[in-house]
Motif scaffolding. Sequence first.
Motif, PDB file in Angstrom:
ATOM      1  N   ASN A  31      -4.921  53.578 -26.554  1.00 59.13           N
ATOM      2  CA  ASN A  31      -5.228  54.348 -26.388  1.00 59.13           C
ATOM      3  C   ASN A  31      -4.387  55.536 -26.392  1.00 59.13           C
ATOM      4  N   PHE A  32      -4.756  56.523 -25.739  1.00 58.08           N
ATOM      5  CA  PHE A  32      -3.838  57.887 -25.848  1.00 58.08           C
ATOM      6  C   PHE A  32      -2.945  58.008 -24.259  1.00 58.08           C
ATOM      7  N   HIS A  33      -2.344  58.261 -24.166  1.00 55.46           N
ATOM      8  CA  HIS A  33      -1.033  57.914 -22.905  1.00 55.46           C
ATOM      9  C   HIS A  33      -1.100  59.129 -22.145  1.00 55.46           C
ATOM     10  N   TYR A  34      -1.595  60.365 -20.971  1.00 57.63           N
ATOM     11  CA  TYR A  34      -1.856  60.773 -20.492  1.00 57.63           C
ATOM     12  C   TYR A  34      -1.202  60.752 -19.510  1.00 57.63           C
ATOM     13  N   LYS A  35      -1.075  61.808 -18.779  1.00 61.30           N
ATOM     14  CA  LYS A  35      -0.224  61.808 -17.172  1.00 61.30           C
ATOM     15  C   LYS A  35      -0.814  62.765 -16.537  1.00 61.30           C
ATOM     16  N   TYR A  36      -1.630  62.668 -15.497  1.00 61.47           N
ATOM     17  CA  TYR A  36      -2.068  63.806 -14.429  1.00 61.47           C
ATOM     18  C   TYR A  36      -1.745  63.827 -13.394  1.00 61.47           C
ATOM     19  N   THR A  37      -1.638  64.872 -11.987  1.00 61.32           N
ATOM     20  CA  THR A  37      -1.416  64.718 -10.536  1.00 61.32           C
ATOM     21  C   THR A  37      -2.608  64.284  -9.784  1.00 61.32           C
ATOM     22  N   ALA A  38      -2.318  63.346  -8.991  1.00 65.29           N
ATOM     23  CA  ALA A  38      -3.341  62.637  -8.334  1.00 65.29           C
ATOM     24  C   ALA A  38      -2.936  63.833  -6.865  1.00 65.29           C
ATOM     25  N   LEU A  39      -4.129  63.371  -6.414  1.00 67.65           N
ATOM     26  CA  LEU A  39      -4.188  64.015  -5.368  1.00 67.65           C
ATOM     27  C   LEU A  39      -3.151  64.191  -3.821  1.00 67.65           C
ATOM     28  N   ASP A  40      -2.172  63.359  -3.932  1.00 70.16           N
ATOM     29  CA  ASP A  40      -1.082  62.674  -2.478  1.00 70.16           C
ATOM     30  C   ASP A  40       0.171  62.920  -3.480  1.00 70.16           C
ATOM     31  N   GLY A  41       0.477  63.450  -4.830  1.00 69.98           N
ATOM     32  CA  GLY A  41       1.344  64.146  -5.608  1.00 69.98           C
ATOM     33  C   GLY A  41       1.778  63.377  -6.092  1.00 69.98           C
ATOM     34  N   SER A  42       1.628  62.308  -6.282  1.00 69.58           N
ATOM     35  CA  SER A  42       2.582  61.482  -7.097  1.00 69.58           C
ATOM     36  C   SER A  42       1.482  61.347  -8.867  1.00 69.58           C
ATOM     37  N   LYS A  43       2.532  61.271 -10.073  1.00 67.40           N
ATOM     38  CA  LYS A  43       2.032  61.041 -11.204  1.00 67.40           C
ATOM     39  C   LYS A  43       0.961  60.198 -11.583  1.00 67.40           C
ATOM     40  N   VAL A  44       0.224  59.664 -12.264  1.00 70.12           N
ATOM     41  CA  VAL A  44      -0.702  58.663 -12.543  1.00 70.12           C
ATOM     42  C   VAL A  44      -0.768  59.049 -14.118  1.00 70.12           C
ATOM     43  N   SER A  45      -1.141  58.016 -14.583  1.00 65.06           N
ATOM     44  CA  SER A  45      -1.342  57.621 -16.072  1.00 65.06           C
ATOM     45  C   SER A  45      -2.779  57.409 -16.900  1.00 65.06           C
ATOM     46  N   THR A  46      -3.162  57.610 -17.749  1.00 68.56           N
ATOM     47  CA  THR A  46      -4.676  56.652 -18.631  1.00 68.56           C
ATOM     48  C   THR A  46      -3.376  55.385 -19.229  1.00 68.56           C
ATOM     49  N   LYS A  47      -2.855  55.115 -19.195  1.00 71.36           N
ATOM     50  CA  LYS A  47      -1.994  53.694 -19.793  1.00 71.36           C
ATOM     51  C   LYS A  47      -2.868  52.342 -18.997  1.00 71.36           C
ATOM     52  N   THR A 110      -9.262  56.774  -8.213  1.00 69.87           N
ATOM     53  CA  THR A 110      -7.752  57.797  -8.470  1.00 69.87           C
ATOM     54  C   THR A 110      -8.727  58.770  -8.464  1.00 69.87           C
ATOM     55  N   TYR A 111      -8.644  60.305  -7.577  1.00 66.92           N
ATOM     56  CA  TYR A 111      -8.546  61.404  -8.247  1.00 66.92           C
ATOM     57  C   TYR A 111      -7.645  61.915  -8.418  1.00 66.92           C
ATOM     58  N   ALA A 112      -7.037  62.717  -9.695  1.00 70.87           N
ATOM     59  CA  ALA A 112      -6.554  62.818 -10.164  1.00 70.87           C
ATOM     60  C   ALA A 112      -6.733  64.544 -11.039  1.00 70.87           C
ATOM     61  N   TYR A 113      -5.992  65.717 -10.973  1.00 66.41           N
ATOM     62  CA  TYR A 113      -5.903  66.713 -12.172  1.00 66.41           C
ATOM     63  C   TYR A 113      -5.245  67.470 -13.241  1.00 66.41           C
ATOM     64  N   GLY A 114      -5.525  68.299 -13.776  1.00 68.73           N
ATOM     65  CA  GLY A 114      -4.265  68.355 -15.059  1.00 68.73           C
ATOM     66  C   GLY A 114      -4.598  69.699 -15.645  1.00 68.73           C
ATOM     67  N   SER A 115      -3.429  70.851 -16.436  1.00 65.09           N
ATOM     68  CA  SER A 115      -3.924  71.940 -16.872  1.00 65.09           C
ATOM     69  C   SER A 115      -4.321  71.362 -18.858  1.00 65.09           C
ATOM     70  N   SER A 116      -3.975  69.896 -18.923  1.00 66.63           N
ATOM     71  CA  SER A 116      -4.441  69.533 -20.368  1.00 66.63           C
ATOM     72  C   SER A 116      -5.443  68.879 -19.844  1.00 66.63           C
ATOM     73  N   ALA A 117      -5.817  68.720 -19.471  1.00 70.87           N
ATOM     74  CA  ALA A 117      -7.202  67.529 -19.429  1.00 70.87           C
ATOM     75  C   ALA A 117      -8.322  67.982 -19.920  1.00 70.87           C
ATOM     76  N   ASN A 118      -8.865  69.305 -20.266  1.00 74.44           N
ATOM     77  CA  ASN A 118     -10.187  69.846 -20.940  1.00 74.44           C
ATOM     78  C   ASN A 118      -9.364  68.907 -22.874  1.00 74.44           C
ATOM     79  N   ASP A 119      -8.669  69.577 -22.834  1.00 75.25           N
ATOM     80  CA  ASP A 119      -7.845  68.689 -24.661  1.00 75.25           C
ATOM     81  C   ASP A 119      -7.722  67.706 -24.605  1.00 75.25           C
ATOM     82  N   ASP A 120      -7.352  66.752 -23.496  1.00 78.51           N
ATOM     83  CA  ASP A 120      -7.406  65.477 -23.815  1.00 78.51           C
ATOM     84  C   ASP A 120      -8.872  64.800 -23.714  1.00 78.51           C
ATOM     85  N   MET A 121      -9.661  65.765 -22.861  1.00 73.87           N
ATOM     86  CA  MET A 121     -10.821  64.887 -22.671  1.00 73.87           C
ATOM     87  C   MET A 121     -11.636  64.728 -24.293  1.00 73.87           C
ATOM     88  N   TRP A 122     -11.633  66.391 -25.040  1.00 76.02           N
ATOM     89  CA  TRP A 122     -11.850  66.263 -26.173  1.00 76.02           C
ATOM     90  C   TRP A 122     -11.067  64.871 -27.345  1.00 76.02           C
TER      91      TRP A 122
END
Length: 818
Positions: A31-47, A110-122
């Motif tokens: 798996n790839f390990h990417y971090k995003y920001t959840a709506l409560d401000g915490s950091k969440v990982s794809t791990k 858990t909903y999250a967002y991040g500026s690198s999400a599109n590149d990570d998705m690909w």
Amino acid sequence: MRKMRKILLTLVLVCGTALLVCGKAEAAVSNFHYKYTALDGSKVSTKADSNGKILIYLRTDGQCMNSISVMNRLCNDPVEGAVILAVDGDSADRETVEAFAAERSSEQITYAYGSSANDDMWNYAEVGGFHNSLTFPLIVYIDGNDKIQAVTSGKATAEEIAERYEKCMNPTTNPVDPTEKVRGLDVDKHTVGEIRDYITNSISMLYYEDEFETQPVITGAGAAGELTDESKALALAMLNQIRYIAGLDANVQLYKAYEDAAQAGAVITYMNYKTEGKGFLSHNPGKPDGVDEDLYELGYTGCSRSNLASGFLNLSAAIVYGWMDDSDGSNIDAVGHRRWLLHPEMGYTGFGACSDSGSSRDIPVQVAYAFDKSNTEAKQTLVAWPAQYTPTFCWSGTAWSLTTGVQEDILQVQVQVTSLNDGTVWNLSANSTDGYFNVNNRGYGDPGCIIFAPRGFEAEDGDCYKVHISGLNGDDIEYTVTFFDYNRSESVVADDGTIGSSQDPDQPHVHTPVDIPAVKATCKESGWTKGSRCSECGEILTAQKEIPALGHDFYVTGTECIDCEEGIRTYYSCSRCNATKTKYSQGMEHTWDEGVVIEEPTVAAKGKIIYVCEVCYATKVKAIPTLPAKVTWSSTALKNTAGGIKLSWKANKDADGYYVYRSKDGGSYEKVLKVKGGSASSWIDESALDNGSCYTYKIYAYKSSGGRNYKGPASSKAVIYRISRPKISSLKNISSRKMVLTWSKNSKATGYEIQYAANSKFTSAKSIKIKGYKNVSETIGSLSKGKTYYVRLRTWKKVDSKTYYSDWSPAKKIKISR
């Protein structure tokens, strides 16, 4: 003796739509390990932890119905035990994701967002085999060992997601069970001798150059030209030869309408390549500048319904080394060219080619019409390549394929390849792989294509392999593949599939075949396939078969949008005759543009904005609310503070927010703040710190409507000079009942003001005003002995008739002991 060589510089493009439903590269990928920001401000990982994870990349802007549908279903029907991370894959901001999640919330998601999400998705899309395009949402299934088990694209039900998640968390290897029912291929099985005879009697060859009866014109308006009958016959012979080896009907014939479309497609493709900028090898080619409209439309039809290739010596080489190979990185996930050429129902085809032998940039283009299903009598569904007996010159690829004709589950299918020469075994599946593995269910001819490439495999004369495939939508399949050298005429195949030396049997009567001409079927009338008989004994060698009336082959000639709500009218014409028809599609929602304000709103009256549908040009007009009233400053509009200039105004509850504009030293105004909410009434400008500068402010209240903000009238101007507060350097009791204080100098000031009192709140305080910025000390007498005094200081500046004050310095205290 036939010598074959693979032509370098090959480029092939699979014919069909670009979007895939479900893809899979090599399974159980780390798996790839990417971090995003959840709506409560915490950091969440794809791990993933031991519970695994369902990772969903979606669009949250409300425009993707698939994303809305999938998340609605998961909210209403949770996946038991699953951890779901939903990330906006289109790089939306927090507000957009939050608005989407507000209507589709669940404790499991858990909903999250991040500026690198599109590149990570690909990166995940590449693992799933979606190399160029995908349909939102992209769903990634990660097991408890943090391995990617599956990647899907597009709409899915909660039940399908739950089932795939359970399989992901509990993968099985599905070992071959000899007690299971096993079936073989349902194609004809030709012997090595029969295949050798077919090739020997065929006019097929690989060394020649395509020639033209009429030369294509690749400049100006262009002209399709036409291949010679010999060039077309050679290509057709090679196609039928491949189909014969595969055990399929090898009586595919040329059809003039297909030939014309394919040849026009080759010319349009080549013109785009020569002029650059229009794209190359596209099933949706751009129109070359100046080209004839009829030629372009016919070429577009050819490109959209054909296999395309470039860089081969001729069409036969494109068939063998391009479309049948199909093992390059952009085609191995579907082997679509191969599947079209091996489609059992193909009855007719057409070929096209284009080149410019006098050009140093010449890369020949080859086209084969593929979208024909006129052979309705074909009943085969299990088609394999390499075939049961395959000449080595026909095998240049790495990908094996078997098409079953029905949808297959990538997580269930297991392939075992066993060498009957040395016992080597390859196990290939979505969870345990000894090479490349994928299942493609798109309709490149027929669905259910199992694609596998045993790692380290090479095909040599005499190599024999047993293939066993389990986990299918039906009984297991088992067959053998034997490779042989066409040029070794002494080789024969034994019952176990291995090759050995031949005996010298008595020679039987050899028929001398002559053709029985074919009769082409039309859209409304039946025809007959080509047959053959022996010219010596009269025996029918190939019986003629009736070809049912083809039925119309309609293609789209144009569309007309009546109205989005009523639908779209689509016009069709038959490629074989002059028949036409018209269909109406179901209506859809309008796609509105951003709108144009046609009446500006005022404080007293509403405005109007008009929207135009980008599809059907329908319009709608909406009202814009009245503007909020002019902002009024508070009694102390501007004030110098330690941290900056404080602005105070009277709140307007009808406003949705405020814009603050600032000018410095008479310069132009710039927006320095956008405040959300009409209840706000103050703000400190922390960037207005330039000592001695003049700052001017004005404020606009705004109202929001339809995604836009409309500003009301500007407030009156409020002016202040920024004066930095001084700092008391020292405070001493120098003599009887006196104290002296000194402070830092401010050259932008007019003077200073001292305030002292017997309490820290400075009630009943006394003030001393000092003029002149150079005066930085003062002695104060008549104080009471034994008493403690509090002292503070501020700067003042007089401009015209108005005086501006700084904030007070921090207070200091002193006890009068003398």
